[in-house]
Write an enzyme that holds these catalytic residues in place. Sequence first.
Site, mmCIF file in Angstrom:
data_model
loop_
_atom_site.group_PDB
_atom_site.id
_atom_site.type_symbol
_atom_site.label_atom_id
_atom_site.label_comp_id
_atom_site.label_asym_id
_atom_site.label_seq_id
_atom_site.Cartn_x
_atom_site.Cartn_y
_atom_site.Cartn_z
ATOM 1 N N HIS A 69 108.490 57.192 92.717
ATOM 2 C CA HIS A 69 107.718 56.135 92.056
ATOM 3 C C HIS A 69 108.217 56.084 90.614
ATOM 4 O O HIS A 69 107.841 56.922 89.800
ATOM 5 C CB HIS A 69 106.224 56.449 92.129
ATOM 6 C CG HIS A 69 105.693 56.432 93.535
ATOM 7 N ND1 HIS A 69 105.581 55.274 94.263
ATOM 8 C CD2 HIS A 69 105.283 57.437 94.341
ATOM 9 C CE1 HIS A 69 105.097 55.557 95.463
ATOM 10 N NE2 HIS A 69 104.916 56.855 95.545
ATOM 11 N N ASN A 127 106.788 66.508 101.209
ATOM 12 C CA ASN A 127 106.988 65.291 100.409
ATOM 13 C C ASN A 127 106.313 65.453 99.042
ATOM 14 O O ASN A 127 105.186 65.959 98.967
ATOM 15 C CB ASN A 127 106.364 64.106 101.179
ATOM 16 C CG ASN A 127 106.688 62.742 100.592
ATOM 17 O OD1 ASN A 127 107.838 62.459 100.262
ATOM 18 N ND2 ASN A 127 105.672 61.899 100.446
ATOM 19 N N GLU A 140 109.263 56.878 99.082
ATOM 20 C CA GLU A 140 108.234 55.946 98.585
ATOM 21 C C GLU A 140 108.714 55.207 97.337
ATOM 22 O O GLU A 140 107.971 55.020 96.376
ATOM 23 C CB GLU A 140 106.941 56.720 98.243
ATOM 24 C CG GLU A 140 106.367 57.560 99.371
ATOM 25 C CD GLU A 140 105.045 58.237 99.013
ATOM 26 O OE1 GLU A 140 104.644 59.132 99.764
ATOM 27 O OE2 GLU A 140 104.435 57.846 97.995
ATOM 28 N N ASP A 189 109.490 52.796 94.526
ATOM 29 C CA ASP A 189 109.184 51.534 93.855
ATOM 30 C C ASP A 189 109.540 51.722 92.387
ATOM 31 O O ASP A 189 109.616 52.844 91.896
ATOM 32 C CB ASP A 189 107.737 51.064 94.062
ATOM 33 C CG ASP A 189 106.680 52.130 93.794
ATOM 34 O OD1 ASP A 189 105.600 52.076 94.399
ATOM 35 O OD2 ASP A 189 106.943 53.022 92.947
ATOM 36 N N GLU A 199 102.455 66.337 98.400
ATOM 37 C CA GLU A 199 102.048 66.616 97.011
ATOM 38 C C GLU A 199 101.364 67.971 96.865
ATOM 39 O O GLU A 199 100.262 68.074 96.304
ATOM 40 C CB GLU A 199 101.154 65.469 96.517
ATOM 41 C CG GLU A 199 101.884 64.118 96.564
ATOM 42 C CD GLU A 199 101.027 62.914 96.249
ATOM 43 O OE1 GLU A 199 101.555 61.786 96.364
ATOM 44 O OE2 GLU A 199 99.855 63.090 95.891
HETATM 45 O O1 G3I Z 1 90.487 49.906 103.116
HETATM 46 C C1 G3I Z 1 89.537 50.058 102.085
HETATM 47 C C2 G3I Z 1 88.682 48.801 102.007
HETATM 48 O O2 G3I Z 1 87.919 48.711 103.212
HETATM 49 C C3 G3I Z 1 87.758 48.908 100.817
HETATM 50 O O3 G3I Z 1 87.025 47.681 100.709
HETATM 51 C C4 G3I Z 1 88.638 49.097 99.555
HETATM 52 C C5 G3I Z 1 87.788 49.195 98.311
HETATM 53 O O4 G3I Z 1 87.413 50.506 98.056
HETATM 54 O O5 G3I Z 1 89.396 50.333 99.685
HETATM 55 C C6 G3I Z 1 90.298 50.214 100.756
HETATM 56 O O6 G3I Z 1 90.954 51.424 100.854
HETATM 57 C C7 G3I Z 1 91.953 51.586 99.831
HETATM 58 C C8 G3I Z 1 93.327 51.744 100.547
HETATM 59 O O7 G3I Z 1 94.336 52.067 99.554
HETATM 60 C C9 G3I Z 1 93.743 50.492 101.258
HETATM 61 O O8 G3I Z 1 93.946 49.448 100.369
HETATM 62 C C10 G3I Z 1 91.636 52.869 99.116
HETATM 63 O O9 G3I Z 1 90.426 52.660 98.370
HETATM 64 C C11 G3I Z 1 92.771 53.205 98.131
HETATM 65 O O10 G3I Z 1 92.539 54.498 97.555
HETATM 66 C C12 G3I Z 1 94.086 53.292 98.939
HETATM 67 O O11 G3I Z 1 95.084 53.525 97.977
HETATM 68 C C13 G3I Z 1 96.278 54.086 98.569
HETATM 69 C C14 G3I Z 1 96.523 55.461 97.923
HETATM 70 O O12 G3I Z 1 97.799 55.971 98.386
HETATM 71 C C15 G3I Z 1 95.457 56.468 98.313
HETATM 72 O O13 G3I Z 1 95.497 56.725 99.689
HETATM 73 C C16 G3I Z 1 97.434 53.141 98.223
HETATM 74 O O14 G3I Z 1 97.261 51.906 98.938
HETATM 75 C C17 G3I Z 1 98.767 53.771 98.648
HETATM 76 O O15 G3I Z 1 99.858 52.964 98.216
HETATM 77 C C18 G3I Z 1 98.874 55.146 98.004
HETATM 78 O O16 G3I Z 1 100.078 55.742 98.454
HETATM 79 C C19 G3I Z 1 100.363 57.045 97.935
HETATM 80 C C20 G3I Z 1 101.010 57.854 99.051
HETATM 81 O O17 G3I Z 1 100.157 57.917 100.148
HETATM 82 C C21 G3I Z 1 101.384 59.229 98.550
HETATM 83 N N1 G3I Z 1 102.199 59.158 97.335
HETATM 84 C C22 G3I Z 1 101.689 58.338 96.249
HETATM 85 C C23 G3I Z 1 101.356 56.938 96.763
HETATM 86 C C24 G3I Z 1 100.808 56.097 95.630
HETATM 87 O O18 G3I Z 1 99.569 56.613 95.177
#
Ligand code: G3I
Length: 406
Positions: free
Chosen positions: A290, A254, A318, A320, A213
């Site tokens: 997405h 990506n 990615e 969906d 990104e």
């Molecule tokens: O693991 C922690 C947990 O310990 C904590 O209790 C909880 C509450 O804050 O957060 C958890 O971490 C979260 C993590 O997902 C795991 O669930 C993060 O806050 C949350 O920001 C993270 O979101 C991910 C996001 O990227 C940011 O990294 C999404 O699952 C994931 O699907 C998303 O994927 C991105 C790709 O990497 C890049 N392209 C877009 C795509 C969608 O945003």
Amino acid sequence: MAEDARRGALPASGPSVRAGAPTGGRVWSATARLAGLGLTARRWTALAVASALLLAGGLTVAWSGPDEPDAGDQVAIGWHTSEPPNRPTLRGLAPATVRIGAAVSARLLDDVPYRATLASDFTAVTPENAMKWEVLQPTPGSYDWTDADRIVELAQANGQAVYGHTLVWHSSVPSWVSESWSRERLRSLLRQHVITVASRYRGKVWAWDVVNEVLAEDGSLRDTIWLRRLGPGYIADAFRWAREADPDARLFINDYDTEGRTRKADALWRLVRDLRTAGVPVQGVGFQSHLRSGRQPRDVTGNLRRFAALGVAVAITELDVRIPLPVSQEELVNQALLYQHMLAACLAVSTCESFTVWGFTDASSWIPHRYRGYGAACLFDADMRPKQAHGALVAELQERAPGAPR
Ligand code: G3I
């Protein structure tokens, strides 16, 4: 720069599972025209049959696998130790030249149906979060490889390829990294991170999202800590560091909203062209995809082809397809058509090397957290039952299977 992109047979990822597949009738072409998706009647027929079977048979995947294994041999339990599901699987139909992948949530690896479906339907995995900087290095100097290693080991046990995600991104940067630090300190820190992670998984990942990104919606370089502090050269640096750490992994750039003919896609095309002209080892372009049901990106196949013509591999990384809630049959079919359209585009481009969905069950998807009122974006529902979208991909793969009636 030597021609990087070639789609030969992929490294073996475990024997395939091929179930007896249903064949078709002709009821949908009218609707296809209505839906203006210009699908051939044959595709619609295959989709209709697969969907009808799914709807009627309610084929469930709740097959009873072996009892919960001891903690010790968790990772050892791959698909090859349990009966493949009694339904067509994407893995069983995957062409030898295209990896069918899924983003994996480390938090669900102890869930037997989740692990079983991951093993039965996919020939490749992408860690959804486990390889992001803030997860790997929550505190300065100490790495936590637990989740990332577990996903890699399970993939190896399942005979699946691993797509590394992601080395350099403006999000998921550890909170202890300060933008106030000197340019030299930030650059060496970023270099250290790229080399540490890419070296650790050398030989275990087939590709990396080296940078993720880097473009803003208008096609300019995204205003991030890396652009502000290191300048635009950070992108080329990241590729050279990744290449230094792993001479064999395929190196991808990506991004999202670049799947169709958009201003952002045009800017990405120019960026990739210029980086390669400058000798930067950009070998692949990932199109996140997405999407929202009913909103098909413009000319996906043509767009992938023009990138391929730059000499790079392309990949859907990615995918969906979010639908408005509550779920309706019409939206489930629209969703299925868009999944099928994206797969058809990938299969139509000789250097499209992988087709990855961003999560495969509605029980674990980022969509509802990001898009209020939307959800059900995945191939399987929350009870791990395959949806029409899964049927659509099965139909498309059957359509392309060697020996399938043309
Ligand atoms: O693991 C922690 C947990 O310990 C904590 O209790 C909880 C509450 O804050 O957060 C958890 O971490 C979260 C993590 O997902 C795991 O669930 C993060 O806050 C949350 O920001 C993270 O979101 C991910 C996001 O990227 C940011 O990294 C999404 O699952 C994931 O699907 C998303 O994927 C991105 C790709 O990497 C890049 N392209 C877009 C795509 C969608 O945003």
